[in-house]
Design a protein around this motif. Structure first.
Motif, short mmCIF file in Angstrom:
data_model
loop_
_atom_site.label_atom_id
_atom_site.label_comp_id
_atom_site.label_asym_id
_atom_site.label_seq_id
_atom_site.Cartn_x
_atom_site.Cartn_y
_atom_site.Cartn_z
N GLY A 68 -6.05 -14.54 -30.87
CA GLY A 68 -5.89 -13.30 -29.79
C GLY A 68 -4.75 -13.87 -28.89
O GLY A 68 -5.07 -13.20 -27.82
N SER A 243 -4.52 -3.59 -21.81
CA SER A 243 -4.60 -4.56 -22.89
C SER A 243 -5.72 -4.36 -23.97
O SER A 243 -6.02 -5.15 -24.67
CB SER A 243 -4.96 -5.81 -22.21
OG SER A 243 -6.20 -5.78 -21.59
N PHE A 263 0.53 -7.78 -36.07
CA PHE A 263 0.16 -8.49 -34.88
C PHE A 263 -1.25 -7.94 -34.51
O PHE A 263 -1.99 -8.52 -33.95
CB PHE A 263 1.07 -8.42 -33.84
CG PHE A 263 2.16 -9.50 -34.16
CD1 PHE A 263 2.12 -10.88 -33.85
CD2 PHE A 263 3.40 -8.91 -34.87
CE1 PHE A 263 3.07 -11.81 -34.20
CE2 PHE A 263 4.48 -9.87 -34.96
CZ PHE A 263 4.42 -11.43 -34.82
P1 A3P Z 1 -7.43 -9.46 -36.44
O1 A3P Z 1 -6.56 -9.87 -37.55
O2 A3P Z 1 -8.66 -10.01 -36.70
O3 A3P Z 1 -7.30 -8.13 -36.25
P2 A3P Z 1 -2.84 -13.79 -32.44
O4 A3P Z 1 -2.18 -12.82 -31.34
O5 A3P Z 1 -3.27 -15.04 -31.53
O6 A3P Z 1 -2.01 -13.84 -33.47
O7 A3P Z 1 -4.25 -13.02 -32.77
C1 A3P Z 1 -4.10 -11.90 -33.52
C2 A3P Z 1 -5.66 -11.52 -33.71
O8 A3P Z 1 -5.77 -10.76 -32.40
C3 A3P Z 1 -5.68 -10.15 -34.73
O9 A3P Z 1 -7.01 -10.14 -35.10
C4 A3P Z 1 -5.34 -8.97 -34.01
O10 A3P Z 1 -5.63 -7.73 -34.19
C5 A3P Z 1 -6.32 -9.31 -32.50
N1 A3P Z 1 -5.69 -8.57 -31.33
C6 A3P Z 1 -4.46 -8.47 -30.68
N2 A3P Z 1 -4.56 -7.74 -29.68
C7 A3P Z 1 -5.91 -7.39 -29.34
C8 A3P Z 1 -6.56 -6.65 -28.33
N3 A3P Z 1 -5.91 -5.99 -27.43
N4 A3P Z 1 -7.72 -6.55 -28.67
C9 A3P Z 1 -8.57 -7.29 -29.35
N5 A3P Z 1 -7.82 -8.18 -30.44
C10 A3P Z 1 -6.64 -8.23 -30.53
#
Ligand code: A3P
Length: 309
Positions: A68, A243, A263
């Protein structure tokens, strides 16, 4: 478009183009025993990074890939913007460097040394591979962790959708690679174990993806307090809304370019249930117990709540 997002999108697009010319076995390289993606990192840049001079007012987000980091990166850049508006900082700290500390060119750290405070940076590195000045100069580190089953699930989908990373024919192939230290940025369990040594430091604040998802208002409040940023109720609500998964996904073309959707996939808890068989569950439960169960960060992950079938 904001300068920094333009740079971000360029770096991603260039990596995708470069990956097209690569065989699968060229996509990762090993540095000090850990694998990294060739299109984003290099030994020369790692060596140049040693000269990076950290400051006590740097804002650092550390997190294993797929924990995340893009989400919490959004929260932190929003908090910095609010802080700058309040302090009427003339020299805005918004810059066009790629936010991940270990990604860039060999001159990046010289340029960063000249940037005004507060500098925001994100990293997937383990503490022992970060520039030593970060600990010496007591920079504040927000340490983001997420339960290993959702991390593996997210990493699997991301690896298959994002061409700079090696893809996998089956979930089972991916699972074996995840459990045997074949992931870019190294092994999840080693990552958590290494950071465990710093989990009690006053300059390190651990938070979990799951807590942030379940109580964003409280978590954003705590994060702001950790970095010494005061927020009104209205500002707090604004940070939380901007966010949210829905707003970030909606905005993703602007912030992350044509790969934005990749992403922001599901953004929830427990999607692992769609992939893990009984056998995968058993193997992950055992590894968790043996490697990080009972440690400070292991306990914080609430494995019993989020990872039991
Ligand atoms: P999922 O693949 O389970 O959906 P990173 O940014 O470190 O690459 O992590 C990616 C993960 O964070 C993904 O998980 C993505 O969907 C999730 N993510 C990104 N933005 C988010 C938000 N605002 N709230 C919750 N999860 C989020």
């Amino acid at each position: 478009m904001e300068k920094s997002r333009k740079k971000f999108i360029n770096v991603i697009d260039e990596a995708v183009v470069a990956a097209k010319r690569m065989d699968r076995d060229e996509q990762l390289f090993s540095y000090k025993g850990i694998l990294y993606p060739t299109t984003f990192c290099s030994p020369e840049v790692f060596r140049a990074m040693e000269s990076f001079e950290a400051r006590s007012d740097d804002i650092i987000l550390a997190g294993y890939p797929k924990s995340g980091t893009n989400w919490v990166g959004q929260i932190l850049s929003d908090l910095v913007a609010i802080f700058e508006e309040k302090t009427q900082n003339k020299e805005s700290s918004v810059n066009d460097e790629f936010p991940y500390l270990e990604v860039g060119d060999t001159e990046k750290y010289e340029r960063m040394n000249k940037l005004p405070s507060p500098r925001l940076m994100v990293t997937h590195l383990r503490p022992e591979n970060l520039p030593s000045s970060i600990f010496k100069n007591k920079s504040k580190i927000l340490l983001l962790i997420r339960n290993p089953k959702d991390v593996a699930t997210s990493f699997y989908h991301f690896s298959n959708a994002f061409s700079p990373l090696p893809s996998y024919e089956t979930w089972d192939d991916f699972f074996v690679a995840f459990m045997t230290k074949k992931m870019p940025w190294g092994c999840y369990f080693e990552y958590i174990s290494s950071w465990n040594k710093y989990a009690d430091d006053e300059n390190v604040m651990p938070i979990t993806y799951e807590d942030l998802k379940e109580n964003p208002v409280l978590c954003v409040k705590n994060i702001a307090a950790f970095f010494g940023i005061s927020l009104t109720e209205k500002e707090l609500q604004g940070v939380v809304e901007r966010s949210s998964f829905q707003s970030m996904k909606k905005n993703s073309q602007k912030t992350h370019g044509s790969f934005g959707n990749i992403f922001f996939r599901k953004g929830g808890i427990s999607d692992w249930k769609s992939l893990f068989s009984e056998d995968h569950n058993e193997r992950m439960d055992k590894a968790f117990e043996e490697r990080i169960g009972g440690t400070k960060l292991g306990t914080k992950l609430k494995y019993e709540v989020y990872c039991k079938a």
